[in-house]
Design a protein around this motif. Structure first.
Motif, PDB file in Angstrom:
ATOM      1  N   THR A 329       0.832  -1.199   0.000  1.00 35.37           N
ATOM      2  CA  THR A 329       0.000   0.000   0.000  1.00 35.37           C
ATOM      3  C   THR A 329       0.866   1.248   0.000  1.00 35.37           C
ATOM      4  O   THR A 329       2.089   1.185   0.181  1.00 35.37           O
ATOM      5  N   ASP A 330       0.230   2.404  -0.185  1.00 36.13           N
ATOM      6  CA  ASP A 330       0.964   3.674  -0.168  1.00 36.13           C
ATOM      7  C   ASP A 330       1.594   3.939   1.192  1.00 36.13           C
ATOM      8  O   ASP A 330       2.613   4.617   1.297  1.00 36.13           O
ATOM      9  N   ARG A 331       0.980   3.425   2.261  1.00 40.31           N
ATOM     10  CA  ARG A 331       1.508   3.660   3.609  1.00 40.31           C
ATOM     11  C   ARG A 331       2.598   2.668   3.992  1.00 40.31           C
ATOM     12  O   ARG A 331       3.411   2.945   4.878  1.00 40.31           O
ATOM     13  N   VAL A 332       2.611   1.503   3.375  1.00 42.15           N
ATOM     14  CA  VAL A 332       3.614   0.480   3.662  1.00 42.15           C
ATOM     15  C   VAL A 332       4.324   0.130   2.363  1.00 42.15           C
ATOM     16  O   VAL A 332       3.831  -0.661   1.566  1.00 42.15           O
ATOM     17  N   SER A 333       5.477   0.734   2.143  1.00 40.63           N
ATOM     18  CA  SER A 333       6.201   0.539   0.890  1.00 40.63           C
ATOM     19  C   SER A 333       7.362  -0.428   1.088  1.00 40.63           C
ATOM     20  O   SER A 333       7.973  -0.483   2.155  1.00 40.63           O
ATOM     21  N   SER A 334       7.657  -1.207   0.060  1.00 50.11           N
ATOM     22  CA  SER A 334       8.798  -2.113   0.088  1.00 50.11           C
ATOM     23  C   SER A 334       9.263  -2.368  -1.332  1.00 50.11           C
ATOM     24  O   SER A 334       8.445  -2.448  -2.249  1.00 50.11           O
ATOM     25  N   PRO A 335      10.561  -2.522  -1.540  1.00 51.18           N
ATOM     26  CA  PRO A 335      11.033  -2.973  -2.855  1.00 51.18           C
ATOM     27  C   PRO A 335      10.626  -4.423  -3.109  1.00 51.18           C
ATOM     28  O   PRO A 335      10.336  -5.179  -2.182  1.00 51.18           O
ATOM     29  N   VAL A 336      10.620  -4.819  -4.367  1.00 50.15           N
ATOM     30  CA  VAL A 336      10.569  -6.233  -4.728  1.00 50.15           C
ATOM     31  C   VAL A 336      12.020  -6.692  -4.816  1.00 50.15           C
ATOM     32  O   VAL A 336      12.745  -6.319  -5.733  1.00 50.15           O
ATOM     33  N   TYR A 337      12.454  -7.477  -3.838  1.00 48.32           N
ATOM     34  CA  TYR A 337      13.857  -7.859  -3.765  1.00 48.32           C
ATOM     35  C   TYR A 337      14.218  -8.981  -4.730  1.00 48.32           C
ATOM     36  O   TYR A 337      15.366  -9.081  -5.176  1.00 48.32           O
ATOM     37  N   CYS A 338      13.258  -9.833  -5.048  1.00 48.00           N
ATOM     38  CA  CYS A 338      13.531 -10.934  -5.954  1.00 48.00           C
ATOM     39  C   CYS A 338      12.226 -11.437  -6.537  1.00 48.00           C
ATOM     40  O   CYS A 338      11.187 -11.404  -5.867  1.00 48.00           O
ATOM     41  N   LEU A 339      12.254 -11.885  -7.782  1.00 51.91           N
ATOM     42  CA  LEU A 339      11.082 -12.530  -8.374  1.00 51.91           C
ATOM     43  C   LEU A 339      11.514 -13.664  -9.282  1.00 51.91           C
ATOM     44  O   LEU A 339      12.584 -13.640  -9.868  1.00 51.91           O
ATOM     45  N   ARG A 340      10.656 -14.669  -9.349  1.00 47.96           N
ATOM     46  CA  ARG A 340      10.869 -15.835 -10.200  1.00 47.96           C
ATOM     47  C   ARG A 340       9.510 -16.246 -10.764  1.00 47.96           C
ATOM     48  O   ARG A 340       8.492 -16.055 -10.131  1.00 47.96           O
ATOM     49  N   PHE A 341       9.505 -16.851 -11.961  1.00 48.56           N
ATOM     50  CA  PHE A 341       8.229 -17.348 -12.465  1.00 48.56           C
ATOM     51  C   PHE A 341       8.358 -18.683 -13.166  1.00 48.56           C
ATOM     52  O   PHE A 341       9.413 -19.061 -13.670  1.00 48.56           O
ATOM     53  N   SER A 342       7.245 -19.417 -13.147  1.00 46.99           N
ATOM     54  CA  SER A 342       7.086 -20.673 -13.873  1.00 46.99           C
ATOM     55  C   SER A 342       6.083 -20.417 -14.982  1.00 46.99           C
ATOM     56  O   SER A 342       5.749 -19.267 -15.288  1.00 46.99           O
ATOM     57  N   SER A 343       5.546 -21.483 -15.588  1.00 48.47           N
ATOM     58  CA  SER A 343       4.551 -21.287 -16.643  1.00 48.47           C
ATOM     59  C   SER A 343       3.263 -20.695 -16.118  1.00 48.47           C
ATOM     60  O   SER A 343       2.543 -20.005 -16.830  1.00 48.47           O
ATOM     61  N   SER A 344       2.949 -20.913 -14.835  1.00 50.99           N
ATOM     62  CA  SER A 344       1.642 -20.515 -14.307  1.00 50.99           C
ATOM     63  C   SER A 344       1.697 -19.515 -13.166  1.00 50.99           C
ATOM     64  O   SER A 344       0.683 -18.886 -12.857  1.00 50.99           O
ATOM     65  N   HIS A 345       2.845 -19.344 -12.520  1.00 46.14           N
ATOM     66  CA  HIS A 345       2.931 -18.501 -11.324  1.00 46.14           C
ATOM     67  C   HIS A 345       4.121 -17.549 -11.402  1.00 46.14           C
ATOM     68  O   HIS A 345       5.154 -17.861 -12.000  1.00 46.14           O
ATOM     69  N   LEU A 346       3.950 -16.390 -10.783  1.00 48.59           N
ATOM     70  CA  LEU A 346       5.055 -15.468 -10.546  1.00 48.59           C
ATOM     71  C   LEU A 346       5.148 -15.262  -9.041  1.00 48.59           C
ATOM     72  O   LEU A 346       4.143 -14.962  -8.382  1.00 48.59           O
ATOM     73  N   TYR A 347       6.338 -15.449  -8.488  1.00 49.39           N
ATOM     74  CA  TYR A 347       6.579 -15.279  -7.059  1.00 49.39           C
ATOM     75  C   TYR A 347       7.422 -14.025  -6.852  1.00 49.39           C
ATOM     76  O   TYR A 347       8.451 -13.856  -7.514  1.00 49.39           O
ATOM     77  N   ALA A 348       6.990 -13.162  -5.950  1.00 44.77           N
ATOM     78  CA  ALA A 348       7.689 -11.905  -5.682  1.00 44.77           C
ATOM     79  C   ALA A 348       7.925 -11.782  -4.186  1.00 44.77           C
ATOM     80  O   ALA A 348       6.982 -11.867  -3.381  1.00 44.77           O
ATOM     81  N   ALA A 349       9.194 -11.569  -3.807  1.00 45.46           N
ATOM     82  CA  ALA A 349       9.561 -11.453  -2.402  1.00 45.46           C
ATOM     83  C   ALA A 349       9.759  -9.981  -2.047  1.00 45.46           C
ATOM     84  O   ALA A 349      10.583  -9.300  -2.662  1.00 45.46           O
ATOM     85  N   ILE A 350       8.991  -9.487  -1.076  1.00 43.04           N
ATOM     86  CA  ILE A 350       9.156  -8.138  -0.555  1.00 43.04           C
ATOM     87  C   ILE A 350       9.648  -8.229   0.885  1.00 43.04           C
ATOM     88  O   ILE A 350       9.965  -9.319   1.362  1.00 43.04           O
ATOM     89  N   ALA A 351       9.709  -7.122   1.599  1.00 40.85           N
ATOM     90  CA  ALA A 351      10.354  -7.090   2.918  1.00 40.85           C
ATOM     91  C   ALA A 351       9.654  -7.960   3.958  1.00 40.85           C
ATOM     92  O   ALA A 351      10.298  -8.468   4.872  1.00 40.85           O
ATOM     93  N   THR A 352       8.345  -8.154   3.847  1.00 32.68           N
ATOM     94  CA  THR A 352       7.600  -8.856   4.893  1.00 32.68           C
ATOM     95  C   THR A 352       6.802 -10.052   4.398  1.00 32.68           C
ATOM     96  O   THR A 352       6.117 -10.693   5.196  1.00 32.68           O
ATOM     97  N   ALA A 353       6.857 -10.366   3.098  1.00 32.27           N
ATOM     98  CA  ALA A 353       5.999 -11.444   2.599  1.00 32.27           C
ATOM     99  C   ALA A 353       6.474 -11.955   1.252  1.00 32.27           C
ATOM    100  O   ALA A 353       7.226 -11.284   0.532  1.00 32.27           O
ATOM    101  N   HIS A 355       4.678 -13.090  -2.182  1.00 35.16           N
ATOM    102  CA  HIS A 355       3.419 -13.052  -2.925  1.00 35.16           C
ATOM    103  C   HIS A 355       3.480 -14.027  -4.091  1.00 35.16           C
ATOM    104  O   HIS A 355       4.519 -14.171  -4.751  1.00 35.16           O
ATOM    105  N   ALA A 356       2.347 -14.673  -4.365  1.00 37.08           N
ATOM    106  CA  ALA A 356       2.214 -15.564  -5.517  1.00 37.08           C
ATOM    107  C   ALA A 356       1.129 -15.024  -6.432  1.00 37.08           C
ATOM    108  O   ALA A 356      -0.002 -14.778  -5.995  1.00 37.08           O
ATOM    109  N   LEU A 357       1.473 -14.797  -7.701  1.00 37.31           N
ATOM    110  CA  LEU A 357       0.511 -14.370  -8.715  1.00 37.31           C
ATOM    111  C   LEU A 357       0.189 -15.591  -9.569  1.00 37.31           C
ATOM    112  O   LEU A 357       1.075 -16.147 -10.233  1.00 37.31           O
ATOM    113  N   ASP A 358      -1.065 -16.020  -9.539  1.00 35.14           N
ATOM    114  CA  ASP A 358      -1.509 -17.252 -10.173  1.00 35.14           C
ATOM    115  C   ASP A 358      -2.188 -16.922 -11.501  1.00 35.14           C
ATOM    116  O   ASP A 358      -3.254 -16.305 -11.525  1.00 35.14           O
TER     117      ASP A 358
END
Length: 368
Positions: A329-353, A355-358
């Motif tokens: 959110t605008d109040r809680v900002s973080s860089p995307v430190y790393c991302l990887r993807f397969s044929s169906s998913h993109l995984y993005a690592a931020i400071a506290t979590a 995320h999986a994009l399906d």
């Protein structure tokens, strides 16, 4: 009836249909459904529409996924149709790094690296199960990379550890005098870069470096060419301000190198040219540094921004961003430190979590 036609005639008819028509036709009856779902029916359309690669170095990288499903997921990627979920969450802010290997995801959290088995439950939800933990650093893990048999990690303690993925043993290399910012490994070689302004080349059979390259600034990113070349290919630019250079780089072929960093650009370099030349570039529209990037070996690039957890998808054939996703959110900002993807998913690592994009078929799918 259509199903009574000879197969070669039916193939000829179906070759004139687009993907939406084929998807609708497959719902006519069970016999037609089974025929339309054959890879041979979708091969021509797949070559035209797939945005995430079918092959890499002449080999099919997703042989277990039917072409029909890959076309559907590809269109979802292109149009930004996905479900976003938080796969893992932690309470303190970290600088996580991740790698994918088949259905296994490796994620660094502070001084440890966890290996998770990814799978789908009966409801189609993405679940994870912790199957191994790699440890040994006295400080946070900054970077790690995978080979078929080992996990190699570098930490803020200056250590480089070579973990056996199939056992509990590990070997400690001589390391660096300060934190290890980056690592890569390929074909028995390991390359590391550090805040101590050196890059070091190691072999898997020795704990001392084979070569040490002294540089004028900290080393943020390293990558080994698929050609396993250890020669210096010359500078790709020296106009960066001190401490503000390239943050991530990816070889797609021995001659094509993608870079991104503080200057907000993704750049494609052709290393066959002399001097080395940037042949294409894509600009982050909100003037944010780019912490990481990934390519699929075909048309798709994904990048991670330094603000608000923004992930962008790019088509290499276009200059503008295809789609973007804001993970904070605008109040809680973080860089995307790393991302990887397969044929169906993109995984993005931020400071506290994590995320999986399906991008699999779902209720919002553009196809029937």
């Amino acid at each position: 009836m259509l199903s009574n036609l000879p197969e070669e005639v039916l193939y000829q008819i179906l070759s004139n249909l687009d993907y939406k028509s084929l998807s609708r036709l497959s719902q006519v009856c069970r016999t037609i459904h089974q025929f339309v779902n054959r890879d041979a029916v979708w091969r021509k359309i797949a070559k035209e529409l797939l945005n995430t690669g079918i092959t890499r170095h002449g080999r099919d990288i997703y042989p277990h996924v039917p072409l029909k499903e890959r076309v559907k997921m590809s269109q979802n990627w292109y149009n930004g149709v996905c479900k976003i979920a938080i796969t893992l969450k932690w309470k303190i802010k970290l600088l996580p790094w991740l790698q994918l290997d088949g259905d296994a995801l490796f994620l660094s959290q502070a001084a440890e690296i966890g290996a998770y088995h990814l799978r789908q439950d009966r409801g189609g939800r993405h679940t994870r199960n912790l199957v191994a933990v790699f440890s040994g650093h006295r400080g946070d893990v900054c970077r790690f990379t995978l080979t078929d048999s080992h996990l190699i990690s570098g930490g803020s303690d200056g250590k480089i550890l070579v973990h056996n993925r199939r056992g509990h043993g590990r070997v400690e290399l001589l390391g660096h005098n300060q934190e290890v910012n980056c690592l890569d490994a390929r074909g028995g070689l390991i390359v590391s870069g550090s805040r101590d302004r050196t890059a070091r080349i190691w072999t898997s059979s020795s704990t001392v470096p084979r070569d040490t390259v002294a540089l004028y600034d900290r080393v943020w990113s390293v990558a080994i060419s698929p050609a396993l070349s250890c020669e210096c290919v010359s500078s790709l630019g020296e106009e960066f301000r001190r401490g503000a250079g390239v943050l991530d780089m990816v070889f797609e072929t021995p001659h094509q190198l993608y870079t991104c960093g503080y200057d907000t650009y993704i750049r494609l370099w052709d290393l066959r040219l002399s001097p080395r030349k940037c042949v294409m570039e894509w600009e982050e529209p909100h003037d944010s540094a780019l912490y990481c990037l990934q390519t699929d070996g075909n048309h798709m690039i994904a990048s991670g921004s330094s603000y608000y957890g923004v992930v962008r998808l790019w088509d290499k054939r276009q200059s503008k961003c295809l789609k973007y996703f804001q993970l904070t959110t605008d109040r809680v900002s973080s860089p995307v430190y790393c991302l990887r993807f397969s044929s169906s998913h993109l995984y993005a690592a931020i400071a506290t979590a994590l995320h999986a994009l399906d991008f699999r078929r779902n209720a919002q799918d553009l196809l029937c």
